[in-house]
Scaffold this active site. Structure first.
Site, PDB file in Angstrom:
ATOM      1  N   HIS A  74       0.846  -1.186   0.000  1.00  0.00           N
ATOM      2  CA  HIS A  74       0.000   0.000   0.000  1.00  0.00           C
ATOM      3  C   HIS A  74       0.882   1.236   0.000  1.00  0.00           C
ATOM      4  CE1 HIS A  74      -3.646   2.328   1.861  1.00  0.00           C
ATOM      5  NE2 HIS A  74      -3.079   2.974   0.855  1.00  0.00           N
ATOM      6  N   GLU A 114       0.311   7.888  -3.623  1.00  0.00           N
ATOM      7  CA  GLU A 114       1.318   7.601  -2.596  1.00  0.00           C
ATOM      8  C   GLU A 114       2.502   8.559  -2.702  1.00  0.00           C
ATOM      9  OE1 GLU A 114       1.257   5.412   0.031  1.00  0.00           O
ATOM     10  OE2 GLU A 114      -0.854   5.329  -0.532  1.00  0.00           O
ATOM     11  N   HIS A 118       2.652  10.902   0.528  1.00  0.00           N
ATOM     12  CA  HIS A 118       3.689  10.435   1.451  1.00  0.00           C
ATOM     13  C   HIS A 118       5.109  10.640   0.908  1.00  0.00           C
ATOM     14  CE1 HIS A 118       0.498   8.628   3.822  1.00  0.00           C
ATOM     15  NE2 HIS A 118       0.032   8.072   2.715  1.00  0.00           N
TER      16      HIS A 118
END
Length: 218
Positions: A74, A114, A118
């Site tokens: 993930h 992502e 992040h």
């Protein structure tokens, strides 16, 4: 000694050296981990491995569901030991060739999410961050008992962590957390330092259920 004899001896010695077996390569070796780019602006990484069968139950057409996998990547998320975590830190450009990361992110939309959410907080370029995420994912052995699951089973979070520790002896319990939703397994998370070595987790949310259900790959 005649020149011809000397040449023959040298050739024999060279052949012996070249035939010596080379050391087997290990993609998760300490040397290679140490060569990874070091991020900045956070304390450690949280590697989130999603239990794909649970996600795919309600997202059957998602690209990553075509492989009928067990745990999939993930994300690799920068975290701080005070419980905070940075998000959406910049508008830095994404990877030069997103398709080269299809092995970890078949869904290009998830890859971009992502990176923006992040990766931009890692202090790394997109390619360096995604390569680090790949190395982190590949460094973890998925327990055989979960890889070969053919029917739904139930376990406690501790039992799931025990399986990971058995197949990954270098990962201690304090580096692991299990996530769940509606009493179903959703993810296993592993806390790693910036060289991808297991470290004690900070205050992260974990599953509080006594027993959780684990559906098999679909």
């Amino acid at each position: 000694m005649k020149p011809a004899a000397l040449i023959l001896i040298l050739l024999t010695f060279t052949a012996c050296k070249s035939s010596a077996p080379s050391a087997p390569s290990n993609p998760a070796s300490t040397t290679q981990r140490a060569s990874l780019p070091i991020g900045s602006g956070f304390d450690y990484y949280l590697l989130n491995l999603s239990w794909s069968p649970e996600f795919c139950y309600s997202h059957r057409d998602a690209p990553e569901c075509a492989n009928h996998s067990t745990f999939v990547l993930h994300g690799l998320w920068p975290q701080n030991y005070d419980g905070t975590y940075p998000e959406n830190c910049s508008a830095a450009p994404g990877p030069s060739d997103p398709s080269s990361y299809k092995d970890i992110y078949p869904d290009q939309g998830l890859l971009q999410h992502e990176w923006r959410t992040h990766g931009t907080c890692s202090g790394l370029s997109a390619d360096a961050f995604l390569s680090t995420a790949r190395a982190a994912y590949q460094s973890v052995v998925i327990p055989q008992k979960l890889q070969t699951l053919t029917q739904q089973t139930s376990m406690s979070p501790n039992q799931i962590m025990n399986l990971f520790m058995e197949d990954n002896p270098k990962i201690p319990r304090e580096s692991l957390a299990v996530s769940c939703g509606n009493n179903y397994l959703t993810a296993v998370e592993i806390c790693l330092d910036k060289n991808l070595k297991p470290v004690q987790c900070g205050p992260i949310r974990a599953c509080r259920a006594v027993i959780i259900r684990i559906p098999p790959p679909r």
